[in-house]
Scaffold this active site. Structure first.
Site, mmCIF file in Angstrom:
data_model
loop_
_atom_site.group_PDB
_atom_site.id
_atom_site.type_symbol
_atom_site.label_atom_id
_atom_site.label_comp_id
_atom_site.label_asym_id
_atom_site.label_seq_id
_atom_site.Cartn_x
_atom_site.Cartn_y
_atom_site.Cartn_z
ATOM 1 N N GLY A 11 -18.463 -46.412 21.560
ATOM 2 C CA GLY A 11 -17.748 -47.349 22.428
ATOM 3 C C GLY A 11 -17.359 -48.679 21.799
ATOM 4 O O GLY A 11 -17.173 -49.667 22.502
ATOM 5 N N ARG A 64 -11.947 -27.360 32.558
ATOM 6 C CA ARG A 64 -11.424 -28.681 32.215
ATOM 7 C C ARG A 64 -10.680 -29.286 33.407
ATOM 8 O O ARG A 64 -10.765 -30.478 33.682
ATOM 9 C CB ARG A 64 -10.476 -28.547 31.014
ATOM 10 C CG ARG A 64 -9.884 -29.856 30.600
ATOM 11 C CD ARG A 64 -9.432 -29.836 29.192
ATOM 12 N NE ARG A 64 -8.334 -28.911 29.007
ATOM 13 C CZ ARG A 64 -7.928 -28.451 27.834
ATOM 14 N NH1 ARG A 64 -8.554 -28.804 26.743
ATOM 15 N NH2 ARG A 64 -6.922 -27.626 27.729
ATOM 16 N N HIS A 108 -6.445 -43.283 17.271
ATOM 17 C CA HIS A 108 -6.837 -42.198 16.359
ATOM 18 C C HIS A 108 -6.951 -42.764 14.944
ATOM 19 O O HIS A 108 -6.073 -43.516 14.502
ATOM 20 C CB HIS A 108 -5.774 -41.087 16.404
ATOM 21 C CG HIS A 108 -6.131 -39.929 15.538
ATOM 22 N ND1 HIS A 108 -7.069 -38.983 15.923
ATOM 23 C CD2 HIS A 108 -5.729 -39.583 14.295
ATOM 24 C CE1 HIS A 108 -7.214 -38.105 14.943
ATOM 25 N NE2 HIS A 108 -6.413 -38.443 13.949
HETATM 26 C C1 GRF Z 1 -12.700 -44.163 16.575
HETATM 27 O O1 GRF Z 1 -12.617 -43.930 15.197
HETATM 28 C C2 GRF Z 1 -11.426 -43.720 17.258
HETATM 29 O O2 GRF Z 1 -10.284 -43.923 16.479
HETATM 30 C C3 GRF Z 1 -11.653 -42.246 17.456
HETATM 31 O O3 GRF Z 1 -13.022 -42.126 17.764
HETATM 32 C C4 GRF Z 1 -13.734 -43.244 17.214
HETATM 33 C C5 GRF Z 1 -14.435 -43.899 18.359
HETATM 34 O O4 GRF Z 1 -15.255 -44.956 17.952
HETATM 35 N N1 GRF Z 1 -10.776 -41.717 18.466
HETATM 36 P P1 GRF Z 1 -15.829 -45.948 19.049
HETATM 37 O O5 GRF Z 1 -16.587 -45.075 20.053
HETATM 38 O O6 GRF Z 1 -14.695 -46.661 19.682
HETATM 39 O O7 GRF Z 1 -16.761 -46.856 18.322
#
Ligand code: GRF
Length: 201
Positions: A11, A64, A108
């Site tokens: 998070g 889902r 991403h």
């Molecule tokens: C991040 O690298 C984001 O780009 C990807 O998952 C990871 C999540 O990290 N989708 P966090 O939970 O926000 O620390």
């Protein structure tokens, strides 16, 4: 704008958005709810520490579609207008996309369309690219395939490990996600096929 954030784990992007809303960097907005599909997500206590409503909605053997229906209902109850995926590890059902058409965004850790899916940093290292980065994009029915809002390039160094590269990308992710949400909240953008026009519109 009322924002809802979906997480599955640490998070850190969620926290960056929460703090940016709180300190006014993202104006006229409120993070109404943080939903996790994993009761053990570390992000839950981080959100709660900011007095944000947190809800755990696990899959529990459902389809889902059924799982997403419960999430959609929670988001709608909070009048959420923008859904931010922040390390949410599930694909959304078509019903979810339709309920929040052009109102769901994701971050991403690669320069899409390169290296979609899981372990994007490992994919980049294994491929041998010299540059990778991060992307904020709208979410559509595909895997990391929606219109691109913003990207940031990060160099891959000769001595990078997955960990060092991941950390360097992550520190760019937070700023990029804040910028992208700010843009969406301002309404100052236009979806133009694969891309999103964001400059002086
Ligand atoms: C991040 O690298 C984001 O780009 C990807 O998952 C990871 C999540 O990290 N989708 P966090 O939970 O926000 O620390």
């Amino acid at each position: 704008m009322n924002i809802g954030i979906l997480i599955s784990g640490r998070g850190s992007n969620m926290l960056a958005l929460v703090e940016a809303v709180k300190n006014g960097e993202i104006p006229d907005s409120k993070v109404k709810i943080v939903i996790s599909d994993n009761r053990n997500a570390a992000g839950l206590s981080k959100a709660a520490a900011h007095k944000i409503k947190t809800v755990v909605i696990e899959l529990r053997g459902r389809t889902r579609r059924e799982h997403d229906a419960e999430i959609i209902a929670e988001l709608q109850k909070q009048n959420v207008e923008l859904v931010c995926l922040a390390g949410y590890l599930r694909l959304l059902s078509p019903e979810f996309i339709a309920a929040f058409r052009n109102s769901i965004i994701n971050i991403h850790p690669s320069l899409l369309p390169a290296f979609p899916g899981l372990e994007a940093q490992r994919q980049a290292l294994e491929y041998g690219v010299k540059f990778t980065g991060c992307t904020v994009h709208f979410v559509d029915e595909g895997l990391d395939s929606g219109s691109i809002i913003r990207q940031k390039v990060v160099s891959v160094l000769d001595n990078d490990t997955i960990e060092t590269l991941t950390n360097r990308i992550l520190s760019e992710e937070h700023a990029l996600y804040i910028e992208a949400v700010k843009q969406i909240v301002s309404g100052n953008y236009k979806i133009n096929g694969r891309g999103v026009l964001t400059d002086a519109i």
